[in-house]
Design a protein around this motif. Structure first.
Motif, mmCIF file in Angstrom:
data_model
loop_
_atom_site.group_PDB
_atom_site.id
_atom_site.type_symbol
_atom_site.label_atom_id
_atom_site.label_comp_id
_atom_site.label_asym_id
_atom_site.label_seq_id
_atom_site.Cartn_x
_atom_site.Cartn_y
_atom_site.Cartn_z
ATOM 1 N N ASP A 36 28.495 32.794 43.167
ATOM 2 C CA ASP A 36 28.242 33.721 42.059
ATOM 3 C C ASP A 36 29.337 34.767 41.948
ATOM 4 O OD1 ASP A 36 25.930 32.375 41.464
ATOM 5 O OD2 ASP A 36 24.600 33.770 42.522
ATOM 6 N N ALA A 37 30.001 35.051 43.071
ATOM 7 C CA ALA A 37 31.087 36.037 43.065
ATOM 8 C C ALA A 37 32.393 35.457 42.543
ATOM 9 C CB ALA A 37 31.288 36.595 44.470
ATOM 10 N N SER A 38 32.375 34.158 42.168
ATOM 11 C CA SER A 38 33.568 33.480 41.617
ATOM 12 C C SER A 38 34.773 33.626 42.533
ATOM 13 C CB SER A 38 33.898 34.025 40.218
ATOM 14 O OG SER A 38 32.827 33.817 39.344
ATOM 15 N N ILE A 39 34.556 33.365 43.824
ATOM 16 C CA ILE A 39 35.641 33.577 44.779
ATOM 17 C C ILE A 39 36.662 32.447 44.778
ATOM 18 C CG2 ILE A 39 34.162 34.930 46.284
ATOM 19 C CD1 ILE A 39 34.175 32.454 48.156
ATOM 20 N N LEU A 84 30.409 41.943 48.693
ATOM 21 C CA LEU A 84 29.463 40.872 48.982
ATOM 22 C C LEU A 84 28.503 41.293 50.105
ATOM 23 C CD1 LEU A 84 28.646 37.872 48.472
ATOM 24 C CD2 LEU A 84 30.270 37.250 50.256
ATOM 25 N N ILE A 85 29.032 41.896 51.159
ATOM 26 C CA ILE A 85 28.189 42.341 52.272
ATOM 27 C C ILE A 85 27.136 43.335 51.789
ATOM 28 C CG2 ILE A 85 28.203 43.727 54.387
ATOM 29 C CD1 ILE A 85 30.869 42.391 55.108
ATOM 30 N N GLN A 86 27.541 44.246 50.919
ATOM 31 C CA GLN A 86 26.594 45.229 50.408
ATOM 32 C C GLN A 86 25.518 44.577 49.544
ATOM 33 O OE1 GLN A 86 29.572 47.825 48.671
ATOM 34 N NE2 GLN A 86 29.304 49.343 50.286
ATOM 35 N N GLN A 87 25.912 43.597 48.735
ATOM 36 C CA GLN A 87 24.947 42.887 47.900
ATOM 37 C C GLN A 87 23.953 42.106 48.756
ATOM 38 O OE1 GLN A 87 27.312 40.459 45.292
ATOM 39 N NE2 GLN A 87 27.898 42.149 43.949
ATOM 40 N N LEU A 88 24.461 41.429 49.774
ATOM 41 C CA LEU A 88 23.585 40.640 50.642
ATOM 42 C C LEU A 88 22.643 41.535 51.438
ATOM 43 C CD1 LEU A 88 26.166 37.991 51.935
ATOM 44 C CD2 LEU A 88 24.197 37.547 50.457
ATOM 45 N N TYR A 89 23.135 42.692 51.855
ATOM 46 C CA TYR A 89 22.265 43.614 52.595
ATOM 47 C C TYR A 89 21.121 44.103 51.717
ATOM 48 C CZ TYR A 89 20.740 47.319 55.710
ATOM 49 O OH TYR A 89 19.981 48.119 56.531
ATOM 50 N N ALA A 90 21.414 44.325 50.454
ATOM 51 C CA ALA A 90 20.355 44.721 49.518
ATOM 52 C C ALA A 90 19.291 43.629 49.414
ATOM 53 C CB ALA A 90 20.959 45.023 48.146
ATOM 54 N N CYS A 91 19.736 42.368 49.470
ATOM 55 C CA CYS A 91 18.794 41.237 49.382
ATOM 56 C C CYS A 91 17.874 41.160 50.594
ATOM 57 C CB CYS A 91 19.554 39.926 49.239
ATOM 58 S SG CYS A 91 20.445 39.742 47.678
ATOM 59 N N THR A 92 18.350 41.650 51.748
ATOM 60 C CA THR A 92 17.550 41.542 52.968
ATOM 61 C C THR A 92 16.270 42.378 52.908
ATOM 62 O OG1 THR A 92 18.759 43.349 54.076
ATOM 63 C CG2 THR A 92 19.589 41.081 54.385
ATOM 64 N N ALA A 93 16.181 43.288 51.936
ATOM 65 C CA ALA A 93 14.970 44.103 51.802
ATOM 66 C C ALA A 93 13.776 43.266 51.358
ATOM 67 C CB ALA A 93 15.207 45.235 50.803
ATOM 68 N N THR A 94 14.059 42.131 50.699
ATOM 69 C CA THR A 94 12.962 41.333 50.133
ATOM 70 C C THR A 94 12.985 39.864 50.523
ATOM 71 O OG1 THR A 94 14.286 40.951 48.127
ATOM 72 C CG2 THR A 94 12.770 42.840 48.108
#
Length: 328
Positions: A88-91, A64-74
């Motif tokens: 969305d991660a169905s936690i 999740l942290i990696q996915q959110l960091y990718a989002c910070t680019a935009t």
């Protein structure tokens, strides 16, 4: 069955201080939000993150942290974005699975003036559900701890900065909430009906601190009718005596819940004070929402009564009588 606790470290590539601040949120609020929901501990230093917790939750958190960091680019991340990403991660299913493996771990809530523990399996289950779900129902007779434990969870959330305020809601006088004839301002009109909630707060936090929180608006008293039109974010909301709501009122209340908030609805469907022609909103909503994912239900009975032994016997006597003489 014990849960395996691990620590996993990840390094985010293309380190950028602005993106890292965006990911963490103001005062690391986004990380704290993830910690609470996924039941992990997150430590960060620059672009290096260390995640500790149950193995399955640690793996999900790192991804999740990696996915959110990718989002910070935009985009600029908000608490709502973090909430939606976790959905969305169905936690939720993972949290339920984790809960089953740690069922033997007793939950207790520590405040300055008291340590509150669930007495018996049902109260422990109730505490766990409140900590894991955004909307919770506690239904049962007087003396089962459903309201007291909800207040304890609210205090715990406030003290640990998981929410910024506590909102206490109750239908007053009658379902129509005709408060105009009572003297005083709105808080004074409603105060007598919220006395059980106040008593619990005083016991856990002390009188002076509760009064200061009330003055600052950190603890808010609101008659149910005045909830219309509001959206409540980052709050712990307790609706007490919900058996005296109408179907329209409880629907209105439940649709006020915003991001970062937890709601607990308590009531006793055997003590409905509505006019006989009106259907209790609590009775109705239990059927409407029974299969909705993400909402918890805890049902108490006479065995869960923790007041004077005579109270338990009285409740059991009424239950036995009503089984023999059902209402038509």
């Amino acid at each position: 069955m014990t849960t395996t606790i691990i620590t996993q470290e990840i390094t985010l590539q293309s380190a950028d201080n602005h993106r890292l601040a965006n990911l963490s949120g103001q005062f690391d609020s986004h990380l704290r939000q993830i910690e609470q929901r996924l039941k992990v501990d997150i430590a960060s230093r620059g672009n290096q993150f260390s995640v500790t917790g149950a193995s399955v939750m640690v793996n999900v958190t790192c991804e999740l942290i990696q996915q959110l960091y990718a989002c910070t680019a935009t985009q600029h991340l908000s608490p709502e974005d973090i909430h939606i990403a976790m959905q969305d991660a169905s936690i939720d299913q993972l949290v339920v699975q984790l809960d089953k493996t740690t069922a033997s771990d007793a939950i207790f809530i520590k405040t300055k003036h008291a340590v509150i523990r669930g007495r018996g399996a049902n109260q422990q289950d109730y505490l766990k559900k409140i900590m894991q779900h955004d909307i919770n129902f506690g239904v049962g007779p007087a003396g089962t701890g459903k309201t007291y434990l909800a207040v304890a969870c609210a205090v715990d959330a406030l003290l640990n900065e998981r929410v910024s305020r506590i909102i206490l809601v109750r239908p007053a006088v009658e379902a129509g909430e005709k408060l105009g004839f009572l003297p005083g301002d709105m808080a004074q009109k409603v105060d007598p009906y919220l006395r059980p909630l106040y008593d619990a707060l005083y016991e856990m936090l002390g009188f002076e601190r509760v009064e200061k929180l009330l003055e600052k608006g950190v603890v808010e008293v609101a008659p149910l009718a005045f909830m219309r039109g509001r959206t409540l974010n980052d709050a712990f909301i307790i609706l007490d005596e919900a058996q005296n709501t109408t179907t329209e009122q409880i629907k209105m209340f439940l649709t006020r819940i915003g991001f970062g908030s937890t709601a607990v609805v308590t009531g006793d469907i055997t003590q409905i004070d509505l006019p006989s022609a009106k259907l209790s909103g609590l009775t109705h909503v239990l059927n409407v929402l029974k299969d909705v994912e993400g909402i918890s239900f805890t049902f108490f009975n006479a065995r869960d009564v923790v007041r004077h032994p005579l109270v338990q016997r009285i409740v059991m006597a009424y239950e036995a009588y009503e089984q023999k003489h059902p209402k038509h």
